[in-house]
Design a protein around this motif. Sequence first.
Motif, PDB file in Angstrom:
ATOM      1  N   LEU A   1     111.049   4.802 110.958  1.00 12.83           N
ATOM      2  CA  LEU A   1     111.675   3.958 109.642  1.00 12.83           C
ATOM      3  C   LEU A   1     112.562   2.728 109.779  1.00 12.83           C
ATOM      4  N   TYR A   2     112.096   1.813 109.221  1.00 14.05           N
ATOM      5  CA  TYR A   2     112.903   0.556 109.320  1.00 14.05           C
ATOM      6  C   TYR A   2     114.139   0.684 108.559  1.00 14.05           C
ATOM      7  N   ASP A   3     115.612   0.500 109.096  1.00  8.71           N
ATOM      8  CA  ASP A   3     116.753   1.147 108.333  1.00  8.71           C
ATOM      9  C   ASP A   3     117.292  -0.311 107.813  1.00  8.71           C
ATOM     10  N   LEU A   4     118.306  -0.390 106.762  1.00  9.58           N
ATOM     11  CA  LEU A   4     118.841  -1.503 106.469  1.00  9.58           C
ATOM     12  C   LEU A   4     120.582  -1.145 106.495  1.00  9.58           C
ATOM     13  N   GLN A   5     121.032  -1.554 107.668  1.00  9.02           N
ATOM     14  CA  GLN A   5     122.331  -1.008 107.893  1.00  9.02           C
ATOM     15  C   GLN A   5     123.712  -1.680 107.949  1.00  9.02           C
ATOM     16  N   LEU A   6     124.892  -1.366 107.822  1.00  9.85           N
ATOM     17  CA  LEU A   6     126.040  -1.852 108.111  1.00  9.85           C
ATOM     18  C   LEU A   6     126.291  -2.123 109.567  1.00  9.85           C
ATOM     19  N   ALA A   7     127.476  -2.713 109.760  1.00  5.41           N
ATOM     20  CA  ALA A   7     127.864  -2.769 111.157  1.00  5.41           C
ATOM     21  C   ALA A   7     128.168  -1.436 111.721  1.00  5.41           C
ATOM     22  N   SER A   8     128.679  -0.501 111.082  1.00  6.50           N
ATOM     23  CA  SER A   8     128.862   1.074 111.334  1.00  6.50           C
ATOM     24  C   SER A   8     127.602   1.796 111.918  1.00  6.50           C
ATOM     25  N   GLY A   9     126.555   1.117 111.516  1.00  5.37           N
ATOM     26  CA  GLY A   9     125.448   2.160 111.579  1.00  5.37           C
ATOM     27  C   GLY A   9     124.674   2.774 110.623  1.00  5.37           C
ATOM     28  N   ALA A  10     125.685   2.833 109.472  1.00  9.71           N
ATOM     29  CA  ALA A  10     125.456   3.656 108.158  1.00  9.71           C
ATOM     30  C   ALA A  10     124.400   2.684 107.503  1.00  9.71           C
ATOM     31  N   THR A  11     123.548   3.496 106.776  1.00 11.65           N
ATOM     32  CA  THR A  11     122.638   2.904 105.835  1.00 11.65           C
ATOM     33  C   THR A  11     123.631   2.429 104.754  1.00 11.65           C
ATOM     34  N   ILE A  12     123.104   0.912 104.219  1.00 15.75           N
ATOM     35  CA  ILE A  12     123.610   0.215 103.123  1.00 15.75           C
ATOM     36  C   ILE A  12     122.692   0.554 101.851  1.00 15.75           C
ATOM     37  N   SER A  13     121.319   0.309 101.915  1.00 18.69           N
ATOM     38  CA  SER A  13     120.432   0.087 100.883  1.00 18.69           C
ATOM     39  C   SER A  13     120.385   1.440 100.254  1.00 18.69           C
ATOM     40  N   PRO A  14     120.535   1.669  99.132  1.00 22.10           N
ATOM     41  CA  PRO A  14     120.165   2.824  98.110  1.00 22.10           C
ATOM     42  C   PRO A  14     118.667   2.827  98.275  1.00 22.10           C
ATOM     43  N   PHE A  15     117.873   2.224  98.512  1.00 18.96           N
ATOM     44  CA  PHE A  15     116.409   2.375  98.578  1.00 18.96           C
ATOM     45  C   PHE A  15     116.055   3.167  99.833  1.00 18.96           C
ATOM     46  N   VAL A  16     116.832   2.673 101.008  1.00 25.60           N
ATOM     47  CA  VAL A  16     116.706   3.308 101.983  1.00 25.60           C
ATOM     48  C   VAL A  16     117.290   4.778 102.203  1.00 25.60           C
ATOM     49  N   TRP A  17     118.290   4.540 101.401  1.00 27.36           N
ATOM     50  CA  TRP A  17     119.006   6.053 101.421  1.00 27.36           C
ATOM     51  C   TRP A  17     118.096   7.131 100.857  1.00 27.36           C
ATOM     52  N   ALA A  18     117.182   6.836  99.486  1.00 24.56           N
ATOM     53  CA  ALA A  18     116.263   7.664  98.962  1.00 24.56           C
ATOM     54  C   ALA A  18     115.402   7.989  99.962  1.00 24.56           C
ATOM     55  N   THR A  19     114.871   7.215 100.948  1.00 23.88           N
ATOM     56  CA  THR A  19     113.869   7.611 101.821  1.00 23.88           C
ATOM     57  C   THR A  19     114.302   8.361 102.914  1.00 23.88           C
ATOM     58  N   LYS A  20     115.470   8.199 103.329  1.00 21.49           N
ATOM     59  CA  LYS A  20     116.127   8.956 104.256  1.00 21.49           C
ATOM     60  C   LYS A  20     116.047  10.308 103.875  1.00 21.49           C
TER      61      LYS A  20
END
Lengths: 283, 283
Positions: B8-27
């Motif tokens: 999975l190619y993630d879209l993250q903040l500096a903390s490593g938490a996912t930011i994108s709601p679309f990536v969250w849905a896929t996670k």
Amino acid sequence: MSDNGITLYDLQLASGATISPFVWATKLALGHKGFDPDIVPGGFTGIAERTGGKTERLPAIVDKGEWILDSWLIAEHLDAAYPDRPTLIGDPGIRPSAQMNEAWLWQNAVGPWMTCYLVAYRDRSLPQDHDYVTSTRERMFGNRKLEDIIVGREDRLPQISANLELLRSTLRENPWFGGETPNYTDHRLLACFLWLASVCDTPALVEDDPLRDWIDRGFDLYGGLGRHPGLSNIFGLQIRDGDPEPFNRNPVANGLSKRNTGVASTSGETARITGKATEQADA
Amino acid sequence: MSDNGITLYDLQLASGATISPFVWATKLALGHKGFDPDIVPGGFTGIAERTGGKTERLPAIVDKGEWILDSWLIAEHLDAAYPDRPTLIGDPGIRPSAQMNEAWLWQNAVGPWMTCYLVAYRDRSLPQDHDYVTSTRERMFGNRKLEDIIVGREDRLPQISANLELLRSTLRENPWFGGETPNYTDHRLLACFLWLASVCDTPALVEDDPLRDWIDRGFDLYGGLGRHPGLSNIFGLQIRDGDPEPFNRNPVANGLSKRNTGVASTSGETARITGKATEQADA
């Protein structure tokens, strides 16, 4: 009794057209399952008497002696009892979202349309229902006279139409709420437009509303249930200078509605987001 | 590469938490199917480079060498490729309604919340993303500075919370949008609240919000994907005198939400409609 053995207790206007959106949903559901029910006619007055005290609300059906009193329970019963016929609710996840979509439509359109059509609602009801419709609806709307509630409706109708953009954007991507074919979600939402057609003594939507394609296909379903002669044409609203646009003529696709199949599919949006689109390319 | 072979190619903040709601849905979707993907980290900058020019948007997954670039297409792929694992989208009618519900949530909450949290959004992003987030978001909101856009957010937050009543009424009747168990509709909607948690530097919802039960259960799913330490607590909004009620404390059941199982189940509503309820009975 027809040979399929299902009886539907209807809730009608003087024309014989169904008024209740809940009964409309059940009529569409029965049509979807291939049933042509025996209809017990009648209006708001005397429901308990007609149903032997079983219910004070409609729809109700009797299927081989079993009473089912609620439009969702009827749809679930039909799927459970007749699994070999076309499915209404193909997954437990259909119902929550259908209920949310329907509640949204009531809030944004059915309720506001009610304030435009209450006089026709009363005048078209059966003579014995006039007093009931008048008193209950006047109470619902703050004890104002029906004739006062509808005042200014020509100012409200274009905005109510504009409020329906979420339906339009969904139907740009999908021919039916059921996907390639209608399901009970379509029936719930179409039922609101059938209710509208039963009471609208002046059109609610413009002739070229993008919703028209789905509504027309929906009204034609199951032998044209939505083509009862007691229904009015809901299309033909006239827009005046200064009215809001009745629908969005330039919808922009975004990540919610557009599928990413590679850079070519997103480059237009990227240009917009990053400010690299020319005005020409934006148009 | 983990043994299930999905990247999975993630879209993250500096903390490593996912930011994108679309990536969250896929996670969430991958978790639902029982997959623990290999994560390719990164932010907004360099997506095309990281993916070898395959895409400029995320999520993207690679499953046994096959690239899928879009959150809906990924969910559909996972159901098609792994039908023996828990189903995400059990019927073709799930997607249209989920898209409508999600578009509603963006209009009524994600967009308005964006105007409250854009500074934290930028500050929490990866250093190399700050300029991109600033310039694209300032352009989206009428070329105003992020610091100016968020002004007055304490006045807006209670009303945004109040706008979510349709979610609350649906969840009063159903534990999940999927029915008894979560499905991809839950994932799409929960993803918006996970996005919220990734950027909210002040709470958006009150402690006793009825949505909290579903959100907490949702954040706990699949080993607690929503409990990443980079996420903020979304609950704890303080209501001030004069603010709108953040949720409806006295919801009234009606024919849309309440099932008719006979006269006893509708008599309260009938009393209300006909004006025969005492104030006592109404309470």
